[in-house]
Design a protein around this motif. Sequence first.
Motif, PDB file in Angstrom:
ATOM      1  N   LEU A   1      15.542   4.552  -7.513  1.00  8.84           N
ATOM      2  CA  LEU A   1      14.637   4.689  -8.522  1.00  8.84           C
ATOM      3  C   LEU A   1      13.581   5.808  -8.140  1.00  8.84           C
ATOM      4  CD1 LEU A   1      13.628   3.101 -11.125  1.00  8.84           C
ATOM      5  CD2 LEU A   1      12.007   1.771  -9.691  1.00  8.84           C
ATOM      6  N   VAL A   2      13.118   5.885  -6.835  1.00  5.73           N
ATOM      7  CA  VAL A   2      12.259   6.881  -6.553  1.00  5.73           C
ATOM      8  C   VAL A   2      12.889   8.473  -7.034  1.00  5.73           C
ATOM      9  CG1 VAL A   2      11.018   8.117  -4.427  1.00  5.73           C
ATOM     10  CG2 VAL A   2      11.130   5.572  -4.798  1.00  5.73           C
TER      11      VAL A   2
ATOM     12  N   GLY B   1      -2.052   1.099  -2.434  1.00  2.54           N
ATOM     13  CA  GLY B   1      -1.857  -0.021  -1.552  1.00  2.54           C
ATOM     14  C   GLY B   1      -2.015  -1.354  -2.338  1.00  2.54           C
ATOM     15  N   THR B   2      -1.280  -2.463  -1.728  1.00  2.95           N
ATOM     16  CA  THR B   2      -1.486  -3.875  -2.335  1.00  2.95           C
ATOM     17  C   THR B   2      -1.561  -4.827  -1.123  1.00  2.95           C
ATOM     18  OG1 THR B   2       0.843  -4.376  -2.156  1.00  2.95           O
ATOM     19  CG2 THR B   2       0.029  -3.196  -4.218  1.00  2.95           C
ATOM     20  N   PHE B   3      -2.166  -5.912  -1.408  1.00  3.36           N
ATOM     21  CA  PHE B   3      -2.640  -6.952  -0.326  1.00  3.36           C
ATOM     22  C   PHE B   3      -1.268  -7.288   0.331  1.00  3.36           C
ATOM     23  CE2 PHE B   3      -6.093  -7.938  -3.355  1.00  3.36           C
ATOM     24  CZ  PHE B   3      -7.267  -7.894  -2.248  1.00  3.36           C
TER      25      PHE B   3
ATOM     26  N   SER C   1       4.859   6.028  -5.969  1.00  2.00           N
ATOM     27  CA  SER C   1       3.169   5.793  -6.389  1.00  2.00           C
ATOM     28  C   SER C   1       3.062   4.380  -7.057  1.00  2.00           C
ATOM     29  CB  SER C   1       3.189   6.861  -7.723  1.00  2.00           C
ATOM     30  OG  SER C   1       3.982   6.704  -8.737  1.00  2.00           O
ATOM     31  N   LEU C   2       1.910   3.995  -7.643  1.00  5.31           N
ATOM     32  CA  LEU C   2       1.769   3.037  -8.186  1.00  5.31           C
ATOM     33  C   LEU C   2       2.529   2.777  -9.492  1.00  5.31           C
ATOM     34  CD1 LEU C   2      -2.132   2.149  -7.773  1.00  5.31           C
ATOM     35  CD2 LEU C   2      -0.158   1.206  -6.340  1.00  5.31           C
ATOM     36  N   PHE C   3       2.663   3.711 -10.071  1.00  2.80           N
ATOM     37  CA  PHE C   3       3.646   3.708 -11.407  1.00  2.80           C
ATOM     38  C   PHE C   3       4.844   3.126 -11.007  1.00  2.80           C
ATOM     39  CE2 PHE C   3       6.231   5.756 -14.838  1.00  2.80           C
ATOM     40  CZ  PHE C   3       5.688   5.043 -15.820  1.00  2.80           C
TER      41      PHE C   3
ATOM     42  N   LEU D   1      -2.009   7.904 -11.928  1.00  7.75           N
ATOM     43  CA  LEU D   1      -0.974   6.886 -11.476  1.00  7.75           C
ATOM     44  C   LEU D   1       0.195   7.321 -10.905  1.00  7.75           C
ATOM     45  CD1 LEU D   1      -1.205   4.223 -14.588  1.00  7.75           C
ATOM     46  CD2 LEU D   1      -2.665   4.146 -12.232  1.00  7.75           C
ATOM     47  N   LEU D   2       0.501   8.690 -11.291  1.00  6.32           N
ATOM     48  CA  LEU D   2       1.758   9.585 -10.823  1.00  6.32           C
ATOM     49  C   LEU D   2       1.584  10.134  -9.621  1.00  6.32           C
ATOM     50  CD1 LEU D   2       2.821  11.396 -14.276  1.00  6.32           C
ATOM     51  CD2 LEU D   2       3.425   8.747 -13.453  1.00  6.32           C
TER      52      LEU D   2
END
Length: 334
Positions: free
Chosen positions: A153-154, A280-282, A184-186, A274-275
Amino acid sequence: MASTTPVDAPPPPSPPTQPLDAKSGSTGRAGDKIFLGLSRGSGILLLVIMASIAAFLAYRASVAISQDEGNFLTTFDWNPAGNPPVFGIAVLLFGTIVSSLIAMVIAVPVAVGIALFISHYAPRRLAAPIAYVVDLLAAVPSIIYGIWGALFLVPYLEGLNLWLDEFFGWTYLFEKTEIGVARSLFTVGILLAIMILPIVTSVSREVFLQVPKINEEAALALGATRWEVIRMAVLPFGRSGVISASMLGLGRALGETMAVATVLSPSFVISLHLLNPGGGTFAQNIAAKFDEANELGRDALIASGLVLFILTLLVNGAARLIIARRKEYSGANA
């Protein structure tokens, strides 16, 4: 020999049934009492477990927050081992919410469409294999999704990012201002959408299959097309079920760990582009920092886990409130 039983003889009386207890709902039989006790005990045990988890998280979080030199909710830095120790969840909260929202925006419409196709459009011989494949996707481990996202995907999303930047960069959200691979977050949002798609699809499909056939046949008898039947009979009936399915998917998206940690390039910078790589996430931060953290660092990670716990409870509570209000609205209009 002719039967002497009259033609219009009344049916034999049914055996007497024991009345239900108004408070417990039990008939007083031993089996009912045992089942009632087990079910009630299971519910109480679940509440006790949830309360114990909340108490543990709150205690360890209070220890960490009391030693934090910054503002836990608004600080961007994460350095519990520093002097003074500083750790904030602003970036983690932003990344968790944004990636989950991206996943929901992508996954829910596609999942509802697949569920409608399986339940009302596809022939039986085609619907069963598709439903089986969708259910099978829900059993794929998270790390497999993460490896696939990192290796497939990346690299292939870089072209999509450039296309979005060229044609939708004016929206600011899809403007790519940094050079780097699509970690990225996207990208995380797209991966999470693929992961929650089977859950939302399976639950929505089962809800759509429960629509009373008389409602659909009545609409067809009035001359409605198949889409009009779905719009007027199927979707209103299954709205609360779709909301519940969406909340189940959102719960997984909020707490997903390994797939996000494999794909995302972590950084403690908030960016509405977003790109751009980073974020980061919890769950990702807890997985990445837990082994190398000292005692205070683990308390800080537990404090961030408490915020995720509260966020999940708020999401589920909001979903239950929406469903309850829609049921009241439907009952008032019935």
